[in-house]
Each structure stands twice: as structure tokens, then as C-alpha cells.
Design an enzyme around this catalytic site. Structure first.
Site, PDB file in Angstrom:
ATOM      1  N   LYS A 296      28.319  17.138  17.872  1.00 22.01           N
ATOM      2  CA  LYS A 296      28.169  18.576  16.969  1.00 22.01           C
ATOM      3  C   LYS A 296      27.316  19.656  17.643  1.00 22.01           C
ATOM      4  O   LYS A 296      27.425  20.649  17.375  1.00 22.01           O
ATOM      5  CB  LYS A 296      27.296  18.181  15.473  1.00 22.01           C
ATOM      6  CG  LYS A 296      28.247  17.061  14.709  1.00 22.01           C
ATOM      7  CD  LYS A 296      29.503  17.540  13.986  1.00 22.01           C
ATOM      8  CE  LYS A 296      30.164  16.416  13.534  1.00 22.01           C
ATOM      9  NZ  LYS A 296      29.570  15.922  12.148  1.00 22.01           N
ATOM     10  N   ASP A 297      26.445  18.891  18.765  1.00 23.53           N
ATOM     11  CA  ASP A 297      25.747  20.026  19.463  1.00 23.53           C
ATOM     12  C   ASP A 297      26.516  21.323  20.057  1.00 23.53           C
ATOM     13  O   ASP A 297      26.061  22.267  20.373  1.00 23.53           O
ATOM     14  CB  ASP A 297      24.880  19.187  20.444  1.00 23.53           C
ATOM     15  CG  ASP A 297      23.446  18.534  19.656  1.00 23.53           C
ATOM     16  OD1 ASP A 297      22.945  19.116  18.663  1.00 23.53           O
ATOM     17  OD2 ASP A 297      23.511  17.572  20.222  1.00 23.53           O
TER      18      ASP A 297
END
Length: 475
Positions: free
Chosen positions: A117-118
Site C-alpha cells: 500500500k505504501d
């Protein structure tokens, strides 16, 4: 480039918006999801030109096709600031590692919160800060997380000017490490809300608040979940990056296997393929919550109740309503907003399911769009983690293990299969220990995180209560 809603009525001219408008908006006012009016096509010459680029340069080229209301120099600066070796640990940003013959892992978990998700959230944080400063406005982000979105959003937004985060999560359903990553943050602009329910209850609250247009406007509510097009668009980039690492020429095809719960990650692959990236198959890997696998096998999309949503050892995929799935179905149905609305608003709300198996369009999911699927269980997960460690010395997390298990069922001769890594093993330590009899390595910066003081509010699964909480904490 203009954007339309998946529920745009064909009878009326759809409301068209620019990128920076939908960046801060999240859901469309009609409850649909935004998509570009068309997918820009990438030629063979363009693919060749992109082959030698750094990740930040590649991100700029891909994003430029979708963003024309941020000056090119500013967008380039945002990409350069986001995708650095300092933030993501390697020069390649998403290095490809061979696992076995024809099977690769694309490392997406080297960012600040150790999850894929980063890759998008770091960009989103910088885009939000840029656009809010340009407008002189503030934004209150309301999100839902089953584990990784929350921490990625909070680490991307902490300390950002003009941004507050209100992140809902299912109480007690994330791993202790995931909880600690979020709840230990003491930043004033971060608000953690543990909901008495499952992830789908959190997601329903986000949608309910987003659909209250008066409240949304008054309190400037935005989203960071993958219903936000900007996040999905950022994820398109690593499909191109993985392809370039796995191939020498544009004549070669690759396949991607994607552990899937909310369909955002694999939907980005669908967008990349629709742009002309030579992808043979997009393999959807689910856990015991196999809503998506059931659809791609049978054409039936059947939402489960909270009681029927299994609590598994790959908890970030414990999801029974795949928000982004609406984007794909919109494309599958020839971009018919009326049909899409009838399925996702009318039929799902009244019957909890819809069936496309008899619709001629259903065959296109595999034939035209390359989708296939499979599922993995706890026993499969343990066996795959054990096998991958014993044979290759590589430790993988539970979600990536689901991906590897399903990927092996769909490998085609001569076509590299790339499994998108979901997170580092430390995020799911208990299952790793169950599989291997030893704990996974922990990055030094996260030593003792579970023992830190926690800042979290426990609230019921009630959108009205959440709205009241937001109103009380916006000043």
C-alpha cells in the site's frame, strides 16, 4: 483527461471532471467510482523508450497520461520526491526476484509500513499536500482498513499540512503488529477508530458518509481507500516496472498473480493491460473469503454477510465486498453506467448478489481481459510458506503465500509469472512461526512497537456515530 462515474447514465451527458477534482473527492456523487473516459494507449515505441527509466521517471510518464491539470514540472518533482531509495530501500524501488523457474516475486513492501500500500499512499500524501496548498484548503480523510491501508495512509499523511485522517478498522481483526503500527502513532492529525464489526462494516461506513453529500461538503471528506482513482493509478506503474524487469523485448508477455480482497491491486493490472502492456493473464488469488474466485469461475457475485466473512491468517483479504470490482464490471459491460448501477446499487442492495454467467459479456473476463482465479486456505498457506523457505531460503507473508500457491496453478510455458508481494512476514508473525517454528526478522525501527502507548477510539458500526466523532474533532 476527464473522468466519469461508473454509474453515469447513458441517457444524460455524464458529468466529466478533471484529475485534481476527483483526487480530493473519492466516490462520485451518484455513488459510483471514477474512471478515465478512456485508457491511453502505449505504443511499442513508447514501451521501448520507457524500458531504461528509473522508477520515478516511469511514474512520471505513466501519471502524465492521466494528469493534465498539474504542471509537468510539479508532477515530476512530486514523483522524484516520492520514489526514492531512502524511502523504499532499493534503487529499483520494486526489485524482481526469481523464485523458481518461470516464477518471480515483485517486492512491493520496502516502504515505511512494510506493505504494498505504501507504493501508492506515499504518492497520494504528496499529491494531497500539493493540491491542498494550491487551493488553500483542508481535507479530512475517512478510510477503512483491513490491515495495511490504514498504516500506509497514516504514515503518508502524518504531519502533512491541511490533512486529518480518520481511519476505521475492525476491532481485534488485524495482527498485533498491524494494530501497533497504527495505534502507536501520536500525531494530532491522525485519528484511529476501532469499529465493533468486520472490515465490510468499516467500508460501508466510509461509503455511507461519502454518500451524504451535505456532510461530505461541509467537512471536506476525502478518501484514501482504493475507491480513490489516484491510488489505483499509482499502482499501474509497478506493473510496467515488473514487466520491464522480466522481459528483454516488447514481443514477450508476462502474467501477474495478485492476492486480492478489495480488487484494487489487480484492477490496476487491468488498467495496465487495457493501456497495451503485454499481459497474458491476470490471476486473482483469494483466501477462504472467495467472493472474487467464485465470480471468475461461475459469473455469480455474491456478497457474504459479516457472519459469513471468515477470519483467516491472511486477514487483509478478509473482505466480502470488493469495492473496486465495480470498475472492472463497468468495462466488462461495455462501460454501460445504467447497467452497472442496476447491478451494484439496485440488485446488490436488494438481493445481495447478481449473476452474469449467462451474459455473453462474462466470457470476455477471461478471453478479452485475461482474468483467471484460484483460492488458498490456511493449510495451503502454511505449506507454501514452508516450501518457499525450505527450497529457496525466502520467507514470504501469508497473503503472498496465497499468491504463490494460486500462481503455480496458472503458470504457462515461456510466460514469466510475477507474484505481487503484499507485505513483509513480520506483519503476520504468528502464522510464520506456526509454519516455520521461528519468528520472522523485524526491522530495527519497529522493535518493541506492540508495547508503545496506543491512541485509539472504540466505536459501534454506525455511520451516524462516526459522523458525530468527525464533527467533534474537526476544528
Amino acid at each position: 483527461m476527464h473522468y466519469i462515474s461508473t454509474r453515469a447514465s447513458s441517457g444524460n451527458a455524464p458529468e466529466r471532471k478533471r484529475f485534481c477534482e476527483i483526487l480530493l473527492e473519492g466516490l462520485a456523487p451518484d455513488g459510483g467510482l471514477y474512471l478515465p473516459e478512456y485508457y491511453p494507449q502505449v505504443s511499442d515505441a513508447t514501451l521501448t523508450a520507457w524500458r531504461g527509466l528509473s522508477y520515478a521517471e516511469l511514474a512520471f510518464e505513466v501519471l502524465s497520461l492521466y494528469i493534465d491539470d498539474i504542471p509537468a514540472a510539479d508532477l515530476k518533482a512530486i514523483c522524484d520526491k516520492t520514489y526514492t531509495e531512502e524511502v523504499f530501500g532499493t534503487q529499483e524501488i520494486v526489485p524482481l526476484r526469481p523464485l523458481e523457474s518461470g516464477l518471480y516475486l515483485e517486492a512491493l513492501s520496502n516502504g515505511p509500513t512494510l506493505a504494498f500500500k505504501d507504493m501508492a499512499m506515499q504518492l497520494l500524501g504528496n499529491l494531497f499536500e500539493y493540491e491542498l496548498a494550491r487551493r488553500g484548503e483542508e481535507l479530512n480523510i475517512l478510510g477503512a482498513t483491513s490491515g495495511d491501508t490504514g498504516s500506509a495512509a497514516e504514515y503518508a499523511m502524518r504531519g502533512k499540512k491541511g490533512v486529518r485522517v480518520f481511519m476505521t478498522s475492525p476491532n481485534g481483526r488485524m495482527s498485533p503488529f498491524q494494530q501497533a503500527q497504527m495505534f502507536s502513532l501520536q500525531d494530532e492529525n491522525i485519528h484511529n477508530i476501532a469499529i465493533d464489526g468486520v472490515f465490510d462494516d468499516c467500508q460501508d461506513i466510509v461509503k455511507a458518509v461519502s454518500n451524504d453529500l451535505a456532510f461530505k461538503r461541509q467537512y471536506k471528506i476525502g478518501t484514501v481507500n482504493s475507491i480513490n482513482w489516484a491510488r489505483l493509478m499509482a499502482q499501474v506503474v509497478y506493473y510496467f516496472a515488473g514487466y520491464f524487469q522480466a522481459t528483454r523485448t516488447n514481443a514477450e508477455k508476462v502474467s501477474f498473480t495478485v492476492p486480492s480482497g478489495n480488487f484494487g491491486n489487480v484492477c490496476a493490472g487491468h488498467v495496465a493491460r487495457s493501456m497495451g502492456l503485454p499481459i497474458a493473464q491476470l490471476v486473482v488469488a483469494t483466501n477462504e473469503n472467495d467472493v472474487l474466485d467464485e465470480f471468475f469461475r461461475t459469473g455469480i457475485y455474491r456478497v457474504r454477510t459479516s457472519a459469513d466473512t471468515h477470519e483467516t491468517s491472511s486477514p487483509s483479504m478478509d473482505i466480502s465486498k470488493a469495492s473496486n470490482f465495480e470498475r472492472f464490471v463497468f468495462d466488462l459491460l461495455g462501460r454501460d453506467g445504467g447497467k452497472t448501477r442496476a447491478l451494484f446499487h439496485d440488485q446488490l442492495n436488494s438481493q445481495g448478489s447478481f449473476e452474469l454467467g449467462a451474459d455473453p459479456a462474462f466470457a470476455m473476463a477471461a478471453e478479452r481481459y485475461g482474468f483467471v482465479s484460484g483460492k488458498s486456505t490456511h493449510a495451503d498457506r502454511l505449506a507454501t510458506i514452508r516450501d518457499t523457505y525450505q527450497r529457496f531460503g525466502t520467507m514470504i507473508d501469508t497473503h503472498t503465500a496465497d499468491g504463490v500457491k494460486v500462481a503455480r496453478e496458472h503458470v504457462q510455458p515461456g510466460v514469466p509469472m510475477i507474484v505481487l508481494e503484499t507485505a513483509l512476514p513480520i506483519k503476520f508473525a504468528a502464522t510464520i512461526e506456526e509454519a516455520l517454528g521461528q519468528p520472522p526478522a523485524r526491522p530495527a525501527r519497529f522493535e518493541g512497537i506492540e508495547a508503545l502507548p496506543k491512541r485509539v477510539k472504540l466505536l459501534p458500526a454506525d455511520a451516524a456515530v462516526i459522523k458525530r466523532y468527525i464533527a467533534e474533532n474537526v476544528h
